[in-house]
Structures are given as C-alpha cells and as structure tokens.
Design a protein around this motif. Structure first.
Motif, short mmCIF file in Angstrom:
data_model
loop_
_atom_site.label_atom_id
_atom_site.label_comp_id
_atom_site.label_asym_id
_atom_site.label_seq_id
_atom_site.Cartn_x
_atom_site.Cartn_y
_atom_site.Cartn_z
N ALA A 165 45.01 36.59 40.86
CA ALA A 165 44.65 38.61 40.92
C ALA A 165 45.13 38.97 42.87
CB ALA A 165 42.95 37.80 41.23
N THR A 166 44.99 39.72 43.10
CA THR A 166 45.46 40.31 44.20
C THR A 166 43.88 40.08 44.75
OG1 THR A 166 47.21 40.68 43.82
CG2 THR A 166 46.35 41.56 45.70
N VAL A 167 43.48 39.88 46.03
CA VAL A 167 41.93 40.75 47.08
C VAL A 167 42.59 42.34 47.00
CG1 VAL A 167 40.90 41.06 48.75
CG2 VAL A 167 41.11 38.28 47.52
N LEU A 175 36.30 31.89 43.98
CA LEU A 175 38.20 32.28 43.81
C LEU A 175 38.32 30.74 45.08
CD1 LEU A 175 37.84 35.85 46.20
CD2 LEU A 175 38.43 34.74 43.84
N TYR A 189 34.05 40.14 47.06
CA TYR A 189 35.70 39.80 47.21
C TYR A 189 35.35 41.17 46.08
CZ TYR A 189 36.74 36.51 50.81
OH TYR A 189 36.63 35.67 51.95
N LYS A 234 47.33 36.82 47.91
CA LYS A 234 47.27 36.14 45.73
C LYS A 234 46.32 35.20 46.30
CE LYS A 234 49.93 38.89 44.41
NZ LYS A 234 49.81 39.05 43.35
N HIS A 269 36.57 42.66 50.94
CA HIS A 269 36.09 42.17 51.03
C HIS A 269 35.15 42.60 51.67
CE1 HIS A 269 34.67 38.40 53.92
NE2 HIS A 269 34.25 38.40 52.77
N THR A 321 39.67 44.91 37.40
CA THR A 321 39.27 44.45 39.09
C THR A 321 37.84 44.17 38.84
OG1 THR A 321 40.79 46.54 39.60
CG2 THR A 321 38.43 46.03 41.02
N ARG A 352 42.77 41.70 52.35
CA ARG A 352 43.01 42.50 51.28
C ARG A 352 45.00 41.63 51.46
NH1 ARG A 352 42.06 48.31 49.81
NH2 ARG A 352 44.64 48.85 49.54
N VAL A 396 38.52 42.19 43.49
CA VAL A 396 39.67 41.07 43.13
C VAL A 396 40.83 42.42 41.88
CG1 VAL A 396 39.13 39.21 43.79
CG2 VAL A 396 39.31 39.51 41.22
N ARG A 397 41.59 42.15 41.94
CA ARG A 397 42.69 42.85 40.83
C ARG A 397 43.21 41.71 40.29
NH1 ARG A 397 45.03 46.59 43.94
NH2 ARG A 397 46.45 45.55 43.98
N TYR A 398 42.78 41.55 38.07
CA TYR A 398 43.61 40.75 38.41
C TYR A 398 45.42 41.17 37.76
CZ TYR A 398 39.71 38.17 37.30
OH TYR A 398 38.05 37.61 37.31
#
Length: 142
Positions: free
Chosen positions: A32-34, A68, A43, A15, A37, A60, A12, A45-47
């Motif tokens: 994006a950011t995780v 990834l 996963y 990057k 999981h 998301t 979490r 992710v949020r862009y």
C-alpha cells in the motif's frame, strides 16, 4: 524485558505493507501507499492490489500504526534452500511460507502452515522473508 519498540512515522507517498489480522488472511501482507497521517495518529493507506467492493478504484483504509510496516528490503537470490522461510505472492498479497521442494529450474514448492497447503510458484513470485523487529528488518532464520 523487551526493548522499547522504535516508532516509525510514515509520510504521504511512503510505500508500506499492511499485515492482515482477518481470519483466513493471517500471515499475509498487502502493499500500500500512505495517503495521509491523521491528527489522531492513524494512517490512511491506498492498497496497490486490493480494490473496493465495486472494483471501481483501489481500496483505501484507515489503520493503526501497528498494522503497518515499511516495505521490506528486496534481496536478490539465485536459489532458495529447503525449509527456508519465504513470502510467496498470491491472491494480491504476500503470504509467509516455507520452501519444501523444487520443480524444474525455476519453480519452488511453498508450504503454508496457516492453511496446510503446498503450492508451486515461479521464483519471481517468491522473496526471502524478513521480520520487522524493534524498527529493524531482520532476515528470518527459520
């Protein structure tokens, strides 16, 4: 025989970049950011730059690990060379291309084979292209 692919577990807040497989977007990567999981190995992710259809918040998406990669290393360069493989930031993502010329002191022409286009970008929107191979970053030599 190819060596086994190294597994990367993202946590979490990590990057990452998402490699697009959609027609018209092949060869592009989106930051994006995780978010999480999941137990099934996927996963969420949020862009960083892509928004939901209503543009109310960041997009998301739930993805397979193979979609990834970690964020590539940032390498400072004073100039780019002719035919050097680079990524150019455009349309909210990084697109793989090749330097085909220079315009002025700080703009470079980048050719994209996937779209057969050549576009000028400021050097601040260009980075060296790296490949994520067997869990290691390799500077592209093409």
């Amino acid at each position: 025989m190819r060596p086994p692919r190294k597994r990367v577990d993202f946590g979490r807040g990590d990057k990452v970049e998402v490699c697009s497989k959609e027609e018209g977007f092949i060869g592009s990567y989106y930051e994006a950011t995780v978010v999480s999981h999941l137990d099934n190995g996927l996963y969420v992710v949020r862009y960083d730059t892509l928004l939901q259809d209503d543009e109310s918040q960041p997009l998301t998406e739930t993805l397979f690990p193979k979609e990834l990669r970690p964020s590539p290393p940032r390498v400072q360069v004073s100039h780019f060379s002719l035919y050097q493989c680079v990524d150019a930031f455009d349309n909210d993502g990084w697109w793989v291309g090749q330097i085909t010329g220079k315009r002025g002191s700080s703009h470079y022409y980048v050719y994209f084979a996937t779209t057969n286009e050549e576009i000028a970008y400021p050097s601040s929107k260009i980075r060296l292209h790296h490949e994520w191979l067997q869990g290691e970053w390799v500077l592209s030599n093409s």
